[in-house]
Write a protein that holds these residues in place. Sequence first.
Motif, PDB file in Angstrom:
ATOM      1  N   VAL A 126      -5.220  61.532 -24.687  1.00  0.00           N
ATOM      2  CA  VAL A 126      -5.936  61.624 -25.963  1.00  0.00           C
ATOM      3  C   VAL A 126      -5.697  60.374 -26.793  1.00  0.00           C
ATOM      4  O   VAL A 126      -6.638  59.800 -27.372  1.00  0.00           O
ATOM      5  N   LEU A 127      -4.464  59.928 -26.870  1.00  0.00           N
ATOM      6  CA  LEU A 127      -4.159  58.692 -27.597  1.00  0.00           C
ATOM      7  C   LEU A 127      -4.966  57.528 -27.045  1.00  0.00           C
ATOM      8  O   LEU A 127      -5.584  56.759 -27.798  1.00  0.00           O
ATOM      9  N   ALA A 128      -4.988  57.387 -25.735  1.00  0.00           N
ATOM     10  CA  ALA A 128      -5.701  56.268 -25.117  1.00  0.00           C
ATOM     11  C   ALA A 128      -7.202  56.362 -25.376  1.00  0.00           C
ATOM     12  O   ALA A 128      -7.858  55.346 -25.658  1.00  0.00           O
ATOM     13  N   LEU A 129      -7.762  57.557 -25.281  1.00  0.00           N
ATOM     14  CA  LEU A 129      -9.198  57.724 -25.516  1.00  0.00           C
ATOM     15  C   LEU A 129      -9.558  57.419 -26.969  1.00  0.00           C
ATOM     16  O   LEU A 129     -10.600  56.796 -27.247  1.00  0.00           O
ATOM     17  N   LYS A 130      -8.723  57.863 -27.886  1.00  0.00           N
ATOM     18  CA  LYS A 130      -9.009  57.627 -29.304  1.00  0.00           C
ATOM     19  C   LYS A 130      -8.932  56.156 -29.681  1.00  0.00           C
ATOM     20  O   LYS A 130      -9.640  55.705 -30.583  1.00  0.00           O
ATOM     21  N   MET A 131      -8.082  55.407 -28.986  1.00  0.00           N
ATOM     22  CA  MET A 131      -7.797  54.040 -29.414  1.00  0.00           C
ATOM     23  C   MET A 131      -8.395  52.984 -28.493  1.00  0.00           C
ATOM     24  O   MET A 131      -7.983  51.817 -28.535  1.00  0.00           O
ATOM     25  N   SER A 132      -9.383  53.347 -27.684  1.00  0.00           N
ATOM     26  CA  SER A 132     -10.019  52.392 -26.781  1.00  0.00           C
ATOM     27  C   SER A 132     -11.502  52.260 -27.097  1.00  0.00           C
ATOM     28  O   SER A 132     -12.155  53.228 -27.493  1.00  0.00           O
ATOM     29  N   GLN A 133     -12.038  51.061 -26.873  1.00  0.00           N
ATOM     30  CA  GLN A 133     -13.470  50.855 -27.071  1.00  0.00           C
ATOM     31  C   GLN A 133     -14.277  51.290 -25.869  1.00  0.00           C
ATOM     32  O   GLN A 133     -15.480  51.471 -25.951  1.00  0.00           O
ATOM     33  N   ALA A 134     -13.616  51.451 -24.710  1.00  0.00           N
ATOM     34  CA  ALA A 134     -14.298  51.907 -23.507  1.00  0.00           C
ATOM     35  C   ALA A 134     -13.301  52.650 -22.635  1.00  0.00           C
ATOM     36  O   ALA A 134     -12.120  52.318 -22.602  1.00  0.00           O
ATOM     37  N   ALA A 135     -13.798  53.660 -21.933  1.00  0.00           N
ATOM     38  CA  ALA A 135     -12.950  54.431 -21.027  1.00  0.00           C
ATOM     39  C   ALA A 135     -13.761  54.762 -19.784  1.00  0.00           C
ATOM     40  O   ALA A 135     -14.989  54.880 -19.839  1.00  0.00           O
ATOM     41  N   ASN A 136     -13.060  54.934 -18.673  1.00  0.00           N
ATOM     42  CA  ASN A 136     -13.777  55.228 -17.431  1.00  0.00           C
ATOM     43  C   ASN A 136     -12.952  56.080 -16.493  1.00  0.00           C
ATOM     44  O   ASN A 136     -11.723  56.007 -16.469  1.00  0.00           O
ATOM     45  N   GLY A 137     -13.655  56.885 -15.698  1.00  0.00           N
ATOM     46  CA  GLY A 137     -13.078  57.511 -14.532  1.00  0.00           C
ATOM     47  C   GLY A 137     -13.201  56.573 -13.351  1.00  0.00           C
ATOM     48  O   GLY A 137     -13.752  55.467 -13.459  1.00  0.00           O
ATOM     49  N   VAL A 138     -12.718  57.017 -12.184  1.00  0.00           N
ATOM     50  CA  VAL A 138     -12.614  56.101 -11.051  1.00  0.00           C
ATOM     51  C   VAL A 138     -13.551  56.468  -9.901  1.00  0.00           C
ATOM     52  O   VAL A 138     -13.395  55.980  -8.782  1.00  0.00           O
ATOM     53  N   SER A 139     -14.528  57.324 -10.177  1.00  0.00           N
ATOM     54  CA  SER A 139     -15.646  57.577  -9.276  1.00  0.00           C
ATOM     55  C   SER A 139     -16.717  58.251 -10.116  1.00  0.00           C
ATOM     56  O   SER A 139     -16.461  58.689 -11.248  1.00  0.00           O
ATOM     57  N   GLU A 140     -17.897  58.359  -9.558  1.00  0.00           N
ATOM     58  CA  GLU A 140     -18.986  58.978 -10.314  1.00  0.00           C
ATOM     59  C   GLU A 140     -18.670  60.431 -10.646  1.00  0.00           C
ATOM     60  O   GLU A 140     -18.823  60.868 -11.795  1.00  0.00           O
ATOM     61  N   LEU A 141     -18.222  61.192  -9.649  1.00  0.00           N
ATOM     62  CA  LEU A 141     -17.885  62.592  -9.890  1.00  0.00           C
ATOM     63  C   LEU A 141     -16.724  62.717 -10.861  1.00  0.00           C
ATOM     64  O   LEU A 141     -16.733  63.588 -11.742  1.00  0.00           O
ATOM     65  N   HIS A 142     -15.718  61.846 -10.721  1.00  0.00           N
ATOM     66  CA  HIS A 142     -14.585  61.909 -11.641  1.00  0.00           C
ATOM     67  C   HIS A 142     -15.016  61.587 -13.066  1.00  0.00           C
ATOM     68  O   HIS A 142     -14.487  62.158 -14.031  1.00  0.00           O
ATOM     69  N   GLY A 143     -15.978  60.679 -13.234  1.00  0.00           N
ATOM     70  CA  GLY A 143     -16.513  60.422 -14.563  1.00  0.00           C
ATOM     71  C   GLY A 143     -17.125  61.678 -15.159  1.00  0.00           C
ATOM     72  O   GLY A 143     -16.911  61.997 -16.340  1.00  0.00           O
TER      73      GLY A 143
ATOM     74  N   ASN B  78     -22.935  68.559 -25.322  1.00  0.00           N
ATOM     75  CA  ASN B  78     -23.415  67.976 -24.072  1.00  0.00           C
ATOM     76  C   ASN B  78     -22.403  66.953 -23.577  1.00  0.00           C
ATOM     77  O   ASN B  78     -22.164  65.934 -24.226  1.00  0.00           O
ATOM     78  N   SER B  79     -21.817  67.205 -22.420  1.00  0.00           N
ATOM     79  CA  SER B  79     -20.771  66.309 -21.920  1.00  0.00           C
ATOM     80  C   SER B  79     -21.270  64.902 -21.658  1.00  0.00           C
ATOM     81  O   SER B  79     -20.480  63.950 -21.652  1.00  0.00           O
ATOM     82  N   GLU B  80     -22.589  64.750 -21.431  1.00  0.00           N
ATOM     83  CA  GLU B  80     -23.109  63.402 -21.175  1.00  0.00           C
ATOM     84  C   GLU B  80     -23.019  62.504 -22.404  1.00  0.00           C
ATOM     85  O   GLU B  80     -23.191  61.284 -22.304  1.00  0.00           O
ATOM     86  N   GLU B  81     -22.758  63.093 -23.556  1.00  0.00           N
ATOM     87  CA  GLU B  81     -22.579  62.295 -24.771  1.00  0.00           C
ATOM     88  C   GLU B  81     -21.162  61.760 -24.909  1.00  0.00           C
ATOM     89  O   GLU B  81     -20.889  60.927 -25.781  1.00  0.00           O
ATOM     90  N   VAL B  82     -20.247  62.219 -24.064  1.00  0.00           N
ATOM     91  CA  VAL B  82     -18.861  61.750 -24.134  1.00  0.00           C
ATOM     92  C   VAL B  82     -18.792  60.319 -23.625  1.00  0.00           C
ATOM     93  O   VAL B  82     -19.299  60.005 -22.544  1.00  0.00           O
ATOM     94  N   PRO B  83     -18.173  59.415 -24.371  1.00  0.00           N
ATOM     95  CA  PRO B  83     -18.163  57.992 -23.996  1.00  0.00           C
ATOM     96  C   PRO B  83     -17.123  57.652 -22.922  1.00  0.00           C
ATOM     97  O   PRO B  83     -16.216  56.842 -23.136  1.00  0.00           O
ATOM     98  N   ILE B  84     -17.250  58.296 -21.777  1.00  0.00           N
ATOM     99  CA  ILE B  84     -16.413  57.974 -20.618  1.00  0.00           C
ATOM    100  C   ILE B  84     -17.348  57.671 -19.453  1.00  0.00           C
ATOM    101  O   ILE B  84     -18.132  58.533 -19.041  1.00  0.00           O
ATOM    102  N   GLY B  85     -17.288  56.465 -18.953  1.00  0.00           N
ATOM    103  CA  GLY B  85     -18.129  56.082 -17.831  1.00  0.00           C
ATOM    104  C   GLY B  85     -17.363  56.172 -16.520  1.00  0.00           C
ATOM    105  O   GLY B  85     -16.416  56.946 -16.389  1.00  0.00           O
ATOM    106  N   HIS B  86     -17.755  55.378 -15.555  1.00  0.00           N
ATOM    107  CA  HIS B  86     -16.994  55.328 -14.307  1.00  0.00           C
ATOM    108  C   HIS B  86     -17.149  53.957 -13.652  1.00  0.00           C
ATOM    109  O   HIS B  86     -18.203  53.318 -13.744  1.00  0.00           O
TER     110      HIS B  86
END
Length: 709
Positions: free
Chosen positions: A362-379, A394-402
């Motif tokens: 949570v700390l890392a997500l709050k304090m980063s300009q970008a975040a990602n998972g490590v595969s499409e499904l994991h994203g 809608n989870s697609e609005e969450v700013p975590i890519g992959h």
Amino acid sequence: MNSTFMERTEQAIRGLRRLAYNLWWTWNPKAQDIFHALSERKWRSSNHNAVAVLKSISHAELQARLCEKEFLEQVESVLQEFENYMGKKDTWYTANTSGNGSRLVAYFSAEFGLHECLPIYSGGLGVLAGDHTKSASDLGVPFIGVSLFYRNGYFQQTLGPDGWQHESYPLIDPDTIPVELVTDDAGNPVTASVQIAHATVTFHAYRINVGRATIYLLDTNREENDLHYREITSRVYGGDSTTRVMQETILGIGGVRLLRKLGIAPRVFHMNEGHSAFLTLELLRERLAQGDTRADAEAWVRDHCVFTTHTPVPAGHDRFTPDLLDHLLSMFRERLGFDHETLMSYGRERPDDSEETFCMTVLALKMSQAANGVSELHGQISRDMWKGLFHVENSEEVPIGHITNGVHILGWMANRTRQFWHKHLGQKWIYYLKQEAIWAQVSDPELIPDEELWALRYGLRRDLIEYVRRMMRHQFQRVGADYDTVQGSILNPDALTIGFARRFATYKRAPLFFRDFNRVVELINNPERPVQIVFAGKAHPRDDQGKRFIQEIVGHSKNPALFGKVVFLENYDINVARHMISGVDLWLNNPRRPMEASGTSGMKILIHGGLNLSILDGWWREGYSGENGWAIGEDSTPASVEEQDERDAALLQEILFNDVIPEFYDRDEYGIPRKWLQRVRKSMETLIPQFNTDRMVSDYVTKYYHITD
């Protein structure tokens, strides 16, 4: 002998000493050949450690050995190649960015798996970090890593007569491995400190040179620290939650302070998993101390931080209780100017919930300009997991890519394989690993005949079997068992060889292959179509179920019906992995979907002509085409664990019986499995240019680091 020749030998000695302290040699076979030639015994006994080899040889002996003209020329050729690499200006980074080397990336990771002689890693997270570093160097990205120096490393594994895993923690002497103490101009250790509980904990650092990249390892083993603080950095993921908070304080807060001491000002702070997320609070403290408002300070931190999450289940994320954090970080909190609840709010999904624990993710997500998972499904999984944090339906609005993981191909390549590709693709193919046009040539049987590809596979399988037999001799002798009478029955060079090697976490379901035991016996003992399987892996010291999985497989390996055809290798490390991924015909991966965030072991077999049989989870869900390997199950997740395990076990054996084994043994009149090799070609063509860390790192640079303009 003239003075010019002697000057050449002295220059070569200096060059070898510099080379030994740069892990570039770990992905250059010619360099490894030199250290092997200097002392074969020391090279093997030190787990292929160039520094240990040089320290075992006197200056006089080195000088004498280099008086052999051919050997001197061999050394000079490698040293020139090294200098050319280090001085190369026309890199991918300079060609695809502004080339501004001051826009440095600082990559924080709790572990780096770089080579077997540096046992400061536990598993896939560290190996990924090591491969990331090597590709950053190859691409010319201005890059440094930050981690901890674990002087007891991760544990060494031995198996008792009953198959139960036992752990030992031998001391790592920094004077005998490729690390250098970081010192100031006067030769004194550079030190920094952090506040933990009511103490000031001081640390120094070691430097690892990885080609053009650098990694700093922080070490609290100093006389001025109390004993329990000296032990903070002793073991990888050692101890309880208190130790974990202290390790992550040293890594995150201490890592930033060390960089400041060294005058290093990164443009990007990349957190590889949440272990280092405290660095965001140290950056926040710096900005507040300079007079920024809290809002401006937070904005600056976010602009400089990116975060990669690797954990697809909520229970896998570090969470710490309010009392523990208040006890250990109260002095640091006071320097921030925060009260307890304000500090806790940075790690809570619900900032005002005083009962909620502090989550590093949570700390890392709050304090980063970008975040990602490590595969499409994991994203997708990560966006679903954290949509509550971002207050969206809608989870697609969450700013975590992959960005899907990859592997450093050159570092995992057997020398036999490297020579094969040099012959068929030319000497420069290693610079174009992610170019599809290079690998499209693999489909041309005129360029790479089936006969030569099959010869490569046979040679690599033989190499693995000889290695396994040496390892099994050691394992038998250690427990006082007779090996000489059975060694000839250990594996068959003509049999379809399956590999399974990874951490023995329970969700990876190592024993799944044996669920229908009678069918396994039938499958393995078919005289016309024999099958054999090699296992390796460690269970976490506190994971008794993982240890029981190892014990079960070791028990199967001792069963007279399977002896010599099912093998378990002790003490899994990078060296064991390198032999296995090059030698097996089929890589088995059967995690309980969707718990494999990415996985990379199956990527390492591609360059060697191995094929994958895997659950459609992690990277294989993206890589599988229907023609380049085999999939266990559909692109969906059954409703219950029991249903999934039963279904996957049945499908695994059905695919082996009906598809994999028949195709492997479908030979023409010359003994060549043409259909199998066609699948191998398709695997190489479609997967190698995508699932490598050159592609992965270039994606981070262009999509997340924002240092390309």
